[in-house]
Design an enzyme around this catalytic site. Structure first.
Site, PDB file in Angstrom:
ATOM      1  CB  SER A  60     -71.795  51.628  24.861  1.00 49.43           C
ATOM      2  OG  SER A  60     -71.338  51.381  26.192  1.00 49.43           O
ATOM      3  CB  SER A  77     -71.120  48.138  27.138  1.00 43.77           C
ATOM      4  OG  SER A  77     -72.443  48.549  26.890  1.00 43.77           O
ATOM      5  CE  LYS A 109     -68.261  52.799  26.637  1.00 37.96           C
ATOM      6  NZ  LYS A 109     -68.983  51.696  27.325  1.00 37.96           N
TER       7      LYS A 109
END
Length: 507
Positions: free
Chosen positions: A226, A250, A149
């Site tokens: 996210s 997330s 990420k």
């Protein structure tokens, strides 16, 4: 054999309507009814109305030219048409259609479109290599590819946090974050850096700068955020492990939406240095995988082992007030799953937890105050750098004073004690999200309503600092939904074992 009368004219008219995005004409070209089909690399849509909704939200088909058309006549009223497509960006694709002569002319009963293979989907990846960082030889994760990420330091790369202006000013990291390093030391390769929502302040997975990553489990569905880039990379088979973060859901939400395994770790169990924060009181590191064995390996090389006998997870709990927050079809799937687990849930207790609305308000107040503290100065200095949704969220976050934040912190601390007392070291079972993945065409109001309902489910683990595992065990008509297991602090690895038993209850 010559094509049936009028067919090629219909094919040509369809192509003109497609390039003009004439939705009314396109609806008329596809046969009415529930059996009409349209497929592409993202998946299969069945039913005229679903196809129509997809086109309305797409904003027009990609530009292309037809270089050749082949027709295979079945009979006077049916024909198979294969067209070769040439996009401006290069490569070749194909469009296959089954046409039928109806009462008002030729219509399409089934269609499939395949475009040129994309080496890199920029909505999923910020950068991908072969690989950009190679793991150490030997170890449990040799040969496994990691999508990191875009919040973690990766040596030699910048952190972009889903914001182009932030990326442009970020220095290159001189060392990888410990969470990245643990995977590399175990032999995994960093395949690339994957997308995130802006500053990770979302659980939707829609980025106005880079686009919405695909959700291969739900055609046209949002991927969940996210940690959306790592999740989509894993679901698409482009990575084996997604290294992500979970503040308010997330990891669990994209895992739920895409039918993946996803673990949010005990708060503080994995070193968070080298990680761009959102709300440190709730930020955790975790992983997304397609199977439990890979998740267990990723977790085991990153988490402290502790005493494996210290946490025995044989007792379970359900809170009806929490489960009631999910859609009716999700609640039904959840109840069916519990019934199907048989003897595994012999010790299942109904418990009462603190008022979830109170929990949600306290959670989002503390999260907002910390998010503004982490990024407010940069955002204030860069007006217009964020999309409307996240900019509005940060603007709201900027308005909390010290008294409001401290009052919310007091609620969080008291709720943590209440949750622990109510669960009494039981594993709380609940849906990982309030619904299956919504369509990417949903408006801002629907997005916020869905987000609020799901956060009421996910904030419980965040407030308690507990690990939470999304197991791909539930399914509704609109797609997969995760069964979430929230365990006592430190039970991370044991939770995966329990999740494995749940997927094989008679094993």
């Amino acid at each position: 054999m010559h094509p049936p009368d009028g067919l090629l004219d219909a094919v040509d008219a369809y192509e003109h309507a497609l390039m003009a995005n004439d939705l009314e004409a396109l609806d008329a070209f596809f046969a009415e009814g529930d059996t009409t089909m349209r497929g592409d690399a993202a998946g299969l849509l069945v039913g005229h109305d679903r196809i129509s909704r997809f086109r309305q939200g797409r904003g027009g088909a990609p530009r292309r030219e037809i270089t050749s058309v082949e027709v295979r006549t079945i009979d006077d009223d049916h024909a198979l048409v294969v067209s070769v497509l040439a996009p401006p960006a290069g490569g070749r694709g194909q469009q296959t259609q089954l046409w039928r002569r109806g009462a008002s002319g030729w219509v399409i009963d089934a269609a499939h479109v395949s475009g040129p293979a994309r080496a890199i989907d920029p909505s999923v990846w910020r950068g991908v290599g072969t690989p950009p960082v190679v793991g150490e030889p030997g170890g449990a994760l040799v040969g496994r590819r990691v999508a990191v990420k875009d919040l973690f330091d990766v040596a030699g790369h910048e952190v972009g946090a889903g914001v182009p202006a932030f990326l442009a000013e970020s220095p290159r990291a001189t060392a990888s974050a410990p969470a990245v390093g643990a995977l590399l030391a175990a032999g995994a390769d960093v395949q690339g850096i994957a997308r995130t929502d802006e500053f990770a302040y979302s659980i939707a997975g829609r980025n106005p700068h880079y686009g919405t990553p695909p959700n291969p489990a739900v055609v046209g569905g949002i991927p969940g955020g996210s940690s959306n880039g790592p999740a989509s990379a894993v679901a698409l088979g482009q990575a084996d492990i997604g290294l992500g973060t979970d503040t308010g859901g997330s990891i669990r939400v994209p895992a739920s939406y895409q039918g993946l395994w996803g673990l949010r770790t005990t708060h503080g169990a994995v070193d968070r240095s080298g990680l761009l924060p959102l709300a440190p009181s709730f930020d955790t590191v975790g992983w997304l995988t397609r199977d439990s064995a890979t998740l267990a390996m990723a977790a085991s090389v990153s988490l402290p082992m502790g005493d494996p006998d210290a946490v025995q997870l044989r007792r379970f709990a359900v809170c009806d007030a929490v489960t009631a927050l999910a859609d009716a079809d999700v609640r039904a799937a959840f109840d069916d799953a519990l019934a199907g687990l048989g003897g595994l849930l012999d010790d299942l207790e109904r418990v009462e937890l603190p008022d979830v609305d109170v929990l949600f308000e306290a959670f989002r107040t503390v999260q907002a105050a910390e998010a503004w503290r982490a990024h407010g100065d940069w955002i204030s200095a860069h007006p217009g750098a964020l999309g409307a949704d996240i900019a509005g969220r940060f603007a709201w976050a900027s308005g909390f004073g010290t008294d409001e934040e401290e009052a919310a912190r007091a609620v969080v601390l008291a709720a943590r004690v209440e949750i622990e007392r109510a669960l009494d070291r039981r594993v709380l079972l609940l849906p990982a999200a309030s619904s299956a993945a919504p369509q990417a065409t949903m408006g801002a109001a629907e997005n916020e309503e869905t987000r609020a309902r799901t956060l009421r489910l996910t904030c419980i683990a965040g407030i308690a600092g507990m690990p939470a595992l999304s197991v791909p065990l539930l399914r509704v008509a609109k797609g997969p939904v995760g069964l979430c297991l929230v365990g006592p602090r430190g039970s991370d690895l044991r939770l995966i074992e329990v999740g494995e038993r749940m997927t094989h209850p008679r094993g």
